[in-house]
Design an enzyme around this catalytic site. Structure first.
Site: not given
Ligand code: GDP
Ligand code: MN
Length: 398
Positions: A119, A207
């Site tokens: 991530y 993101e």
């Protein structure tokens, strides 16, 4: 402003960020030709909506099948079948709410063989007034859950704007993800490119979830979510063409034409208030008395009668609205202007739900007189508390 995954990837590609090759499809009949332009042997077919959680999402319609909003296909035929199943159907994910979102675009890209998932996100950190990186080994997961259950698995650091991105930052990313050798160098390169894209395009949030290492040792962004700082959009006229109004709330688009600060909410009480602080207090007090607001609306300090009329129309056009609360403290804004705006709007759109009006401040007597003599069925209120109780009672009685 938010954009679709395929648009975000297109933009990142221009900055040299490694993303898989892919093309969007807007019409089912184009799917096969688009899939043929890619190499295979695996195609990823991805619903494009402004919401995450698509992989685990479910379509409302049976015809769309039960394989979620992100699917792996092993032939051109299967890829185009998936596109046909998804287009026009409603995808419900953890982020769309129960109503879901209609899929009007589908992205087909080259599938990647994944060795590990990470991530990485970037945002403007208000505490430090800097651009921050958020990095975690827990890729493909809901990051809020990771933050709650395993906060030690998330590393956050910010970049000093005076120095900009430095090799140190890239090394921190690599170290957090446990990458060494060539992959560490790829991580440094990626961090620098993402930072440049973020700053040059005035992003508010970026993101990548998941960021992956492929089985052949390449770092690659498999998902990309980007939102821009609306206050800087004037510097990027080229970004306006990426706007997809079908993803936005129709009422919010209408409100933006009149420069009204309006946000649609899920409740039943429509609110027209002046001043953001008073608007927030109004939402709170409605909740205190047990009902939910249908919107946040700040008509602003010096709103004209036309603006008030537009605001009132937006509220009444919302089928969720079972009652309206007008709460105005006239400072710069004058109570008589509000009263005239409300009356003008009611005359053109009608009033089918209870309306409570609380006016206080400049020209309050004139405003009240205008409403009294209008013949409208308005419930007057003296203060915020009284107004909230009256509208809640009226909505419940209806
Ligand atoms: P989201 O569910 O909306 O976040 O959509 P993503 O783009 O993140 O896709 C969901 C999941 O599909 C990812 O977390 C991956 O596990 C998987 N996925 C996406 N692309 C590929 C791919 O190219 N190959 C493989 N094997 N899995 C993929
Ligand atoms: Mn994702």
């Amino acid at each position: 402003m938010n954009i679709h995954e395929y648009q975000a990837k297109g933009l990142l590609r221009e900055f040299g960020v490694p993303v898989p090759d892919g093309y969007p499809v807007l019409k089912a009949e184009d799917a096969e030709a688009v899939a043929r332009q890619l190499r295979g042997p695996v195609w990823v077919v991805k619903s494009q909506i402004h919401a995450g959680g698509r992989g685990k999402g479910k379509f409302k319609e049976k015809a769309a099948g039960d394989k979620g909003g992100v699917r792996l296909a092993s032939s051109v035929e299967e890829a185009s079948a998936f596109v046909r199943e998804m287009l026009g159907q409603t995808l419900v994910t953890a982020q769309t709410g129960p109503a879901g979102k209609q899929v009007n675009r589908v992205y087909i890209e080259d599938g990647s063989a994944i060795a590990s998932e990470f991530y990485l996100s970037m945002l403007v950190d208000r505490d430090t007034s800097r651009v921050a990186f958020v990095v975690s080994t827990e890729g493909g997961m809901n990051i809020e859950e990771v933050a709650h259950d395993n906060p030690e698995k998330i590393r956050t650091f910010s970049v000093d704007p005076a120095t900009g991105i430095m090799p140190l930052h890239g090394r921190t990313v690599a170290e957090t993800l446990g990458l060494t050798g060539d992959l560490a160098r790829q991580a440094e390169d990626l961090a620098a490119k993402l930072y440049r894209a973020f700053v040059e395009e005035d992003m508010a949030m970026l993101e990548i979830n998941p960021l992956v290492v492929t089985k052949d040792g390449k770092l690659r962004c498999l998902d990309a979510k980007v939102s821009f700082d609306d206050n800087a959009l004037f510097r990027h006229p080229d970004l306006f063409k990426l706007r997809d109004e079908t993803e936005e709330d129709a009422k919010e688009i209408e409100a933006s034409k009149y420069d009204l600060a309006y946000i649609a909410l899920d409740g039943t009480i429509g609110c027209m208030v002046n001043g953001a602080g008073l608007a927030m207090a109004t939402l709170d007090i409605i909740k205190l008395y047990g009902e939910e607001p249908a919107n946040f609306l700040d008509v602003g300090g010096g709103a004209s009668e036309e603006k008030v009329t537009a605001a009132f129309k937006i509220i009444t056009a919302d089928p969720q609205v079972k009652g309206i609360l007008v709460n105005i403290f006239g400072g710069i804004m004058k109570c008589d202007v509000i009263a005239r705006g409300v009356i003008a709007a009611v005359k053109t759109v009608g009033l089918e739900v209870p309306l409570v009006v609380r006016l206080e401040g400049t020209n309050v007597e004139e405003g009240k007189q205008i409403i009294r003599s209008s013949g409208l069925n308005v419930i007057p209120a003296d203060d915020l508390d009284d107004a909230a109780q009256k509208i809640v009672a009226a909505v419940r009685g209806a």
